[in-house]
Design a protein around this motif. Structure first.
Motif, short mmCIF file in Angstrom:
data_model
loop_
_atom_site.label_atom_id
_atom_site.label_comp_id
_atom_site.label_asym_id
_atom_site.label_seq_id
_atom_site.Cartn_x
_atom_site.Cartn_y
_atom_site.Cartn_z
N GLY A 1 1.88 4.04 -11.20
CA GLY A 1 0.73 4.41 -10.36
C GLY A 1 -0.58 4.25 -11.10
N LEU A 2 -0.60 4.62 -12.36
CA LEU A 2 -1.81 4.45 -13.16
C LEU A 2 -2.15 2.98 -13.35
CD1 LEU A 2 -1.18 7.19 -15.86
CD2 LEU A 2 -2.66 7.33 -13.84
N ASP A 3 -1.12 2.15 -13.55
CA ASP A 3 -1.32 0.70 -13.67
C ASP A 3 -1.87 0.14 -12.37
OD1 ASP A 3 -1.28 -1.85 -14.80
OD2 ASP A 3 0.78 -2.22 -14.13
N ILE A 4 -1.33 0.58 -11.25
CA ILE A 4 -1.81 0.12 -9.94
C ILE A 4 -3.27 0.49 -9.75
CG2 ILE A 4 -1.58 0.48 -7.45
CD1 ILE A 4 1.49 0.77 -7.97
N LEU A 5 -3.64 1.72 -10.09
CA LEU A 5 -5.04 2.15 -9.97
C LEU A 5 -5.96 1.28 -10.81
CD1 LEU A 5 -4.79 6.04 -10.01
CD2 LEU A 5 -5.36 4.58 -8.07
N GLU A 6 -5.54 0.97 -12.04
CA GLU A 6 -6.37 0.13 -12.91
C GLU A 6 -6.56 -1.26 -12.31
OE1 GLU A 6 -8.09 0.85 -15.64
OE2 GLU A 6 -7.48 2.92 -15.37
N ARG A 7 -5.48 -1.82 -11.78
CA ARG A 7 -5.57 -3.17 -11.20
C ARG A 7 -6.43 -3.19 -9.94
NH1 ARG A 7 -1.33 -7.10 -12.92
NH2 ARG A 7 -0.31 -6.09 -14.67
N TRP B 1 0.83 -1.20 0.00
CA TRP B 1 0.00 0.00 0.00
C TRP B 1 0.87 1.25 0.00
CZ3 TRP B 1 -5.03 0.55 -0.89
CH2 TRP B 1 -5.86 -0.55 -0.74
N GLU B 2 1.97 1.23 0.76
CA GLU B 2 2.84 2.41 0.85
C GLU B 2 3.47 2.76 -0.50
OE1 GLU B 2 5.41 1.15 4.03
OE2 GLU B 2 4.24 2.27 5.51
N VAL B 3 3.95 1.75 -1.21
CA VAL B 3 4.55 1.97 -2.53
C VAL B 3 3.47 2.45 -3.50
CG1 VAL B 3 5.64 0.82 -4.50
CG2 VAL B 3 6.42 0.32 -2.17
N ALA B 4 2.30 1.82 -3.42
CA ALA B 4 1.20 2.24 -4.29
C ALA B 4 0.85 3.71 -4.05
CB ALA B 4 -0.02 1.35 -4.04
N PHE B 5 0.84 4.12 -2.78
CA PHE B 5 0.53 5.51 -2.46
C PHE B 5 1.53 6.46 -3.10
CE2 PHE B 5 1.20 9.23 0.27
CZ PHE B 5 -0.07 9.79 0.23
N ILE B 6 2.80 6.16 -2.99
CA ILE B 6 3.85 7.01 -3.57
C ILE B 6 3.68 7.11 -5.08
CG2 ILE B 6 6.33 7.20 -4.00
CD1 ILE B 6 6.69 5.90 -1.17
N GLU B 7 3.45 5.98 -5.73
CA GLU B 7 3.31 5.98 -7.18
C GLU B 7 2.05 6.71 -7.63
OE1 GLU B 7 5.60 4.96 -9.29
OE2 GLU B 7 6.91 4.14 -7.75
N VAL B 8 0.96 6.52 -6.93
CA VAL B 8 -0.30 7.18 -7.28
C VAL B 8 -0.19 8.68 -7.05
CG1 VAL B 8 -2.74 7.41 -6.62
CG2 VAL B 8 -1.75 5.14 -6.96
N GLU B 9 0.38 9.09 -5.93
CA GLU B 9 0.53 10.51 -5.62
C GLU B 9 1.37 11.23 -6.67
OE1 GLU B 9 -0.17 13.16 -3.13
OE2 GLU B 9 -1.88 11.82 -3.34
N ASN B 10 2.41 10.57 -7.17
CA ASN B 10 3.30 11.17 -8.16
C ASN B 10 2.79 10.98 -9.59
OD1 ASN B 10 5.32 12.26 -6.42
ND2 ASN B 10 5.95 10.16 -6.00
N GLU B 11 1.66 10.30 -9.73
CA GLU B 11 1.01 10.08 -11.03
C GLU B 11 1.96 9.48 -12.06
OE1 GLU B 11 -1.07 13.65 -12.15
OE2 GLU B 11 -2.30 13.58 -10.33
N THR B 12 2.71 8.47 -11.63
CA THR B 12 3.63 7.78 -12.53
C THR B 12 2.86 6.76 -13.37
OG1 THR B 12 4.07 6.01 -10.95
CG2 THR B 12 5.48 7.97 -10.81
N PRO B 13 3.46 6.29 -14.45
CA PRO B 13 2.80 5.23 -15.24
C PRO B 13 2.51 3.99 -14.38
CG PRO B 13 4.60 6.17 -16.50
CD PRO B 13 4.68 6.76 -15.11
#
Length: 62
Positions: free
Chosen positions: A49-55, A35-47
């Motif tokens: 992070g977008l993949d994580i959101l879709e999954r 969850w912590e890594v996902a939060f960092i990636e989503v907050e920074n709107e990285t590719p």
């Protein structure tokens, strides 16, 4: 509400200990994501992070 907002709402309600747990397993070479890594990636709107959101949306977690 978009996926990022739903993710942040779910993340905010998680107990601190749960945030260190794996939430998704992505394809190689990335592998498991907490969850912590996902939060960092989503907050920074990285590719990633977008993949994580879709999954997470497809698994109906968010």
């Amino acid at each position: 509400m978009d996926k990022k907002q739903r993710f942040l709402q779910v993340y905010a309600t998680l107990p601190l200990g749960v945030r260190k747990e794996i939430v998704a397993v992505l394809d190689d070479p990335i592998g498991p994501v907490t969850w912590e890594v996902a939060f960092i990636e989503v907050e920074n709107e990285t590719p990633l992070g977008l993949d994580i959101l879709e999954r997470l949306a497809s698994m109906q977690i968010i």
